[in-house]
Design an enzyme around this catalytic site. Sequence first.
Site, PDB file in Angstrom:
ATOM      1  CD  GLU A  93       3.172  12.000   8.871  1.00 17.80           C
ATOM      2  OE1 GLU A  93       1.996  12.193   8.506  1.00 17.80           O
ATOM      3  OE2 GLU A  93       3.981  11.296   8.237  1.00 17.80           O
ATOM      4  CD  GLU A 124      -5.166  -8.106  17.551  1.00 17.64           C
ATOM      5  OE1 GLU A 124      -6.184  -8.672  17.154  1.00 17.64           O
ATOM      6  OE2 GLU A 124      -4.281  -7.649  16.798  1.00 17.64           O
TER       7      GLU A 124
END
Length: 313
Positions: A93, A124
């Site tokens: 963004e 992960e």
Amino acid sequence: MTTQDYAELRAELATLTTEAFRPDLAEIDRLPTAEIARIMNAEDATVPAAVAERLPDIAAAIDATAARMSQGGRLIYAGAGTAGRLGVLDASECPPTFNTDPSEVVGLIAGGPSAMVRAVEGAEDSKQLAAEDLEALRLTDRDTVVGISASGRTPYAIGAVERARRVGALTIGLSCNAGSALAAAAEHGIEVVVGPELLTGSTRLKSGTAQKLVLNMISTITMIRLGKTYGNLMVDVRASNEKLRARSRRIVALATGADDAEIEAALAATDGEVKNAILVILGGVEGTTAAHLLAESRGHLRAALHAAPHTAP
């Protein structure tokens, strides 16, 4: 993993606030929908207060980040699962909001882009994968790496911070448990303890909300410090669609009070650059002069206005 390994991991998870079981909610599935919604809303309302407790830590991390970025460094988020997705979201963004290059604010998620929509098995759990992802970006000591993990124990996030420290980059560890390994590994540890989740261990809920609030602060306030705004106006907005082109004109109007004809002329003279157009109007300069003044002020509009030959009152 062996049975013993799983037993040890279960024991570790049992110590984490984010994994704690809430006996008082053990029959939540039997409640009316409206009551579940009320409880969930009340839980969410506690998150801003938890963030507020960490504001001094957040502000210190932001000032350090802005100092690095002002020297050409990048802001890099690294996380797995929900935490990684939130980092990618915040990074994605920044270009339309602050006209940053996509390379300036980067989101890394364990397992790569495909992990945005589905889990990547074992990603992960790898510190080495994080190190390799950062190496691919050619990490430097001017960069800032933010490791994000609700538990504060995710190897990918910790590995990213450890690798960043080895090259001298600034490191921030954002977690939702006190005394986390991630915060300990980073120069700036931010631990927003929001308490047990409505659904046991579902850290996309309060923990995710807390992480998004903090990431919003890190990126937004850093960009304010870098001169990407004028007051509370997004003067570096990238007008990539009709809505944003209309918003650009509104921003120029709010900043200058000019009429439509003057706004259009200023935008035409500056290739649609909002910040430059404001400087043309308020500073009474040509488009090329506005670009020069902004370059001299490193993009800070207030400084450029001060240097303009005759700034409008």
